[in-house]
Scaffold this motif. Structure first.
Motif, PDB file in Angstrom:
ATOM      1  N   ASP A   5       4.422   3.555   4.849  1.00 38.05           N
ATOM      2  CA  ASP A   5       3.232   3.153   4.723  1.00 38.05           C
ATOM      3  C   ASP A   5       3.090   2.059   3.715  1.00 38.05           C
ATOM      4  N   VAL A   6       4.504   1.693   2.449  1.00 38.85           N
ATOM      5  CA  VAL A   6       4.190   1.060   1.745  1.00 38.85           C
ATOM      6  C   VAL A   6       5.940   1.461   0.809  1.00 38.85           C
ATOM      7  N   CYS A   7       5.993  -0.309   0.988  1.00 41.27           N
ATOM      8  CA  CYS A   7       7.537  -0.161   1.274  1.00 41.27           C
ATOM      9  C   CYS A   7       8.038  -0.514  -0.026  1.00 41.27           C
ATOM     10  N   SER A   8       9.203  -0.285  -0.945  1.00 41.44           N
ATOM     11  CA  SER A   8       9.293   0.052  -2.579  1.00 41.44           C
ATOM     12  C   SER A   8      10.038  -1.576  -3.070  1.00 41.44           C
ATOM     13  N   SER A   9       9.751  -2.306  -1.819  1.00 43.58           N
ATOM     14  CA  SER A   9       9.971  -4.047  -2.751  1.00 43.58           C
ATOM     15  C   SER A   9       8.097  -5.043  -2.832  1.00 43.58           C
ATOM     16  N   ASP A  10       8.843  -6.273  -2.917  1.00 47.40           N
ATOM     17  CA  ASP A  10       7.300  -6.560  -3.034  1.00 47.40           C
ATOM     18  C   ASP A  10       6.529  -7.481  -1.784  1.00 47.40           C
ATOM     19  N   LEU A  11       6.334  -6.492  -1.109  1.00 45.94           N
ATOM     20  CA  LEU A  11       5.884  -7.228   0.585  1.00 45.94           C
ATOM     21  C   LEU A  11       5.121  -8.413   0.379  1.00 45.94           C
ATOM     22  N   LEU A  12       4.454  -8.785  -0.074  1.00 47.08           N
ATOM     23  CA  LEU A  12       3.631 -10.007  -0.258  1.00 47.08           C
ATOM     24  C   LEU A  12       4.713 -11.008  -0.545  1.00 47.08           C
ATOM     25  N   GLY A  13       5.728 -10.638  -1.972  1.00 44.92           N
ATOM     26  CA  GLY A  13       6.649 -11.828  -2.000  1.00 44.92           C
ATOM     27  C   GLY A  13       6.898 -11.937  -0.059  1.00 44.92           C
ATOM     28  N   ASP A  14       7.522 -11.313   0.218  1.00 44.95           N
ATOM     29  CA  ASP A  14       8.140 -11.398   1.287  1.00 44.95           C
ATOM     30  C   ASP A  14       8.147 -11.839   2.861  1.00 44.95           C
ATOM     31  N   ILE A  37       2.391  -8.446  -5.386  1.00 47.21           N
ATOM     32  CA  ILE A  37       2.167  -6.882  -4.937  1.00 47.21           C
ATOM     33  C   ILE A  37       2.308  -6.796  -4.006  1.00 47.21           C
ATOM     34  N   MET A  38       2.676  -4.565  -4.146  1.00 49.67           N
ATOM     35  CA  MET A  38       3.069  -4.155  -2.597  1.00 49.67           C
ATOM     36  C   MET A  38       1.077  -3.897  -1.838  1.00 49.67           C
ATOM     37  N   GLN A  43      -1.502  -4.682   6.985  1.00 52.91           N
ATOM     38  CA  GLN A  43      -2.275  -5.044   5.916  1.00 52.91           C
ATOM     39  C   GLN A  43      -1.253  -6.451   5.790  1.00 52.91           C
ATOM     40  N   VAL A  44      -0.457  -6.293   5.370  1.00 49.19           N
ATOM     41  CA  VAL A  44       0.792  -7.409   5.088  1.00 49.19           C
ATOM     42  C   VAL A  44       1.066  -8.055   6.774  1.00 49.19           C
ATOM     43  N   LYS A  45       0.842  -7.394   7.823  1.00 46.10           N
ATOM     44  CA  LYS A  45       1.349  -8.050   9.246  1.00 46.10           C
ATOM     45  C   LYS A  45       0.036  -8.382   9.765  1.00 46.10           C
ATOM     46  N   LEU A  46      -1.157  -7.983   8.646  1.00 47.10           N
ATOM     47  CA  LEU A  46      -2.154  -8.582   9.020  1.00 47.10           C
ATOM     48  C   LEU A  46      -2.134 -10.152   8.888  1.00 47.10           C
ATOM     49  N   LEU A  47      -2.104  -9.870   7.223  1.00 45.00           N
ATOM     50  CA  LEU A  47      -1.716 -11.591   6.670  1.00 45.00           C
ATOM     51  C   LEU A  47      -0.862 -12.375   7.573  1.00 45.00           C
ATOM     52  N   LEU A  48      -0.599 -11.952   7.855  1.00 45.98           N
ATOM     53  CA  LEU A  48       0.913 -13.012   9.085  1.00 45.98           C
ATOM     54  C   LEU A  48       0.205 -13.049   9.497  1.00 45.98           C
ATOM     55  N   ASN A  49      -0.460 -12.115  10.470  1.00 45.68           N
ATOM     56  CA  ASN A  49      -1.316 -13.000  11.850  1.00 45.68           C
ATOM     57  C   ASN A  49      -1.791 -14.183  11.254  1.00 45.68           C
ATOM     58  N   MET A  50      -3.153 -13.382  10.402  1.00 47.22           N
ATOM     59  CA  MET A  50      -3.534 -14.100   9.915  1.00 47.22           C
ATOM     60  C   MET A  50      -3.120 -16.139   9.967  1.00 47.22           C
ATOM     61  N   LEU A  51      -2.461 -16.286   9.057  1.00 47.01           N
ATOM     62  CA  LEU A  51      -1.477 -17.064   9.396  1.00 47.01           C
ATOM     63  C   LEU A  51      -1.506 -18.013  10.558  1.00 47.01           C
ATOM     64  N   SER A  65      -4.383 -22.251   2.933  1.00 44.41           N
ATOM     65  CA  SER A  65      -4.334 -21.786   2.229  1.00 44.41           C
ATOM     66  C   SER A  65      -4.265 -20.421   2.442  1.00 44.41           C
ATOM     67  N   ALA A  66      -3.320 -19.343   1.864  1.00 42.18           N
ATOM     68  CA  ALA A  66      -4.080 -18.223   1.633  1.00 42.18           C
ATOM     69  C   ALA A  66      -4.115 -17.150   0.503  1.00 42.18           C
ATOM     70  N   SER A  67      -5.018 -16.539   0.604  1.00 43.53           N
ATOM     71  CA  SER A  67      -4.743 -15.477  -1.130  1.00 43.53           C
ATOM     72  C   SER A  67      -5.392 -14.306  -0.123  1.00 43.53           C
ATOM     73  N   VAL A  68      -5.373 -13.712  -1.542  1.00 35.59           N
ATOM     74  CA  VAL A  68      -5.113 -11.880  -1.027  1.00 35.59           C
ATOM     75  C   VAL A  68      -5.702 -11.834  -2.791  1.00 35.59           C
ATOM     76  N   SER A  69      -6.553 -10.505  -2.642  1.00 32.13           N
ATOM     77  CA  SER A  69      -7.565 -10.424  -3.661  1.00 32.13           C
ATOM     78  C   SER A  69      -9.078  -8.934  -3.347  1.00 32.13           C
ATOM     79  N   GLY A  70      -8.558  -8.108  -4.843  1.00 32.30           N
ATOM     80  CA  GLY A  70      -8.635  -6.513  -4.913  1.00 32.30           C
ATOM     81  C   GLY A  70      -7.642  -6.104  -3.972  1.00 32.30           C
ATOM     82  N   GLU A  71      -8.779  -4.735  -3.846  1.00 32.70           N
ATOM     83  CA  GLU A  71      -7.905  -3.506  -3.437  1.00 32.70           C
ATOM     84  C   GLU A  71      -8.564  -3.094  -3.136  1.00 32.70           C
TER      85      GLU A  71
END
Length: 142
Positions: A5-14, A37-38, A43-51, A65-71
């Motif tokens: 569910d959460v990868c050990s790499s930096d998913l938002l960087g990827d 951040i991870m 949620q990362v898939k959703l962000l990419l689809n939204m783009l 422009s893409a931004s992510v805030s909160g958790e």
């Protein structure tokens, strides 16, 4: 390991690297404002689809422009697409709700429909607004 569910790499960087590859043309520029951040992979898939969806709102190109805030409960995924002919394709609002006006899903409608499924699975609500030459797509908790 993309199976967890959460990868050990930096998913938002990827995700940023993938997004930069999507917008490597001369018509559209990407302004990435998300922290490194991870996030859960859906949620990362959703962000990419939204783009990709946001790109469809500015057919002649512009700036996305893409931004992510909160958790958790305060998570906010926000995509803004600015272009001189910004528009919302007619079927897009219903597809982002997981509905198809025609009752079918085709190659043009699969991206927003899939995004709606991911958002629902993550407990997120998608909204799309157009003001002037800016289309804003947001995912927040319902």
């Amino acid at each position: 390991d993309w199976s967890s569910d959460v990868c050990s790499s930096d998913l938002l960087g990827d995700a940023e690297q993938v997004a930069r590859g999507l917008f490597s043309d001369e018509r559209t520029r990407l302004d990435w404002q998300a922290p490194r951040i991870m996030l859960p992979k859906n949620q990362v898939k959703l962000l990419l689809n939204m783009l990709v969806i946001a790109q469809s709102t500015i057919p002649r190109g512009g700036v996305i422009s893409a931004s992510v805030s909160g958790e958790g409960e305060t998570l906010l995924l926000k995509i803004m697409a600015q272009g001189t002919t910004a528009r919302i394709p007619p079927a897009l609002p219903s597809l982002l709700k997981g509905e198809s006006e025609t009752g079918t899903i085709d190659s043009h409608s699969i991206q927003p429909y899939y995004a709606s499924l991911i958002a629902k699975a993550e407990g997120l609500h998608l909204t799309l607004d157009l003001e002037g030459d800016v289309a804003t797509l947001i995912a927040t908790r319902s």
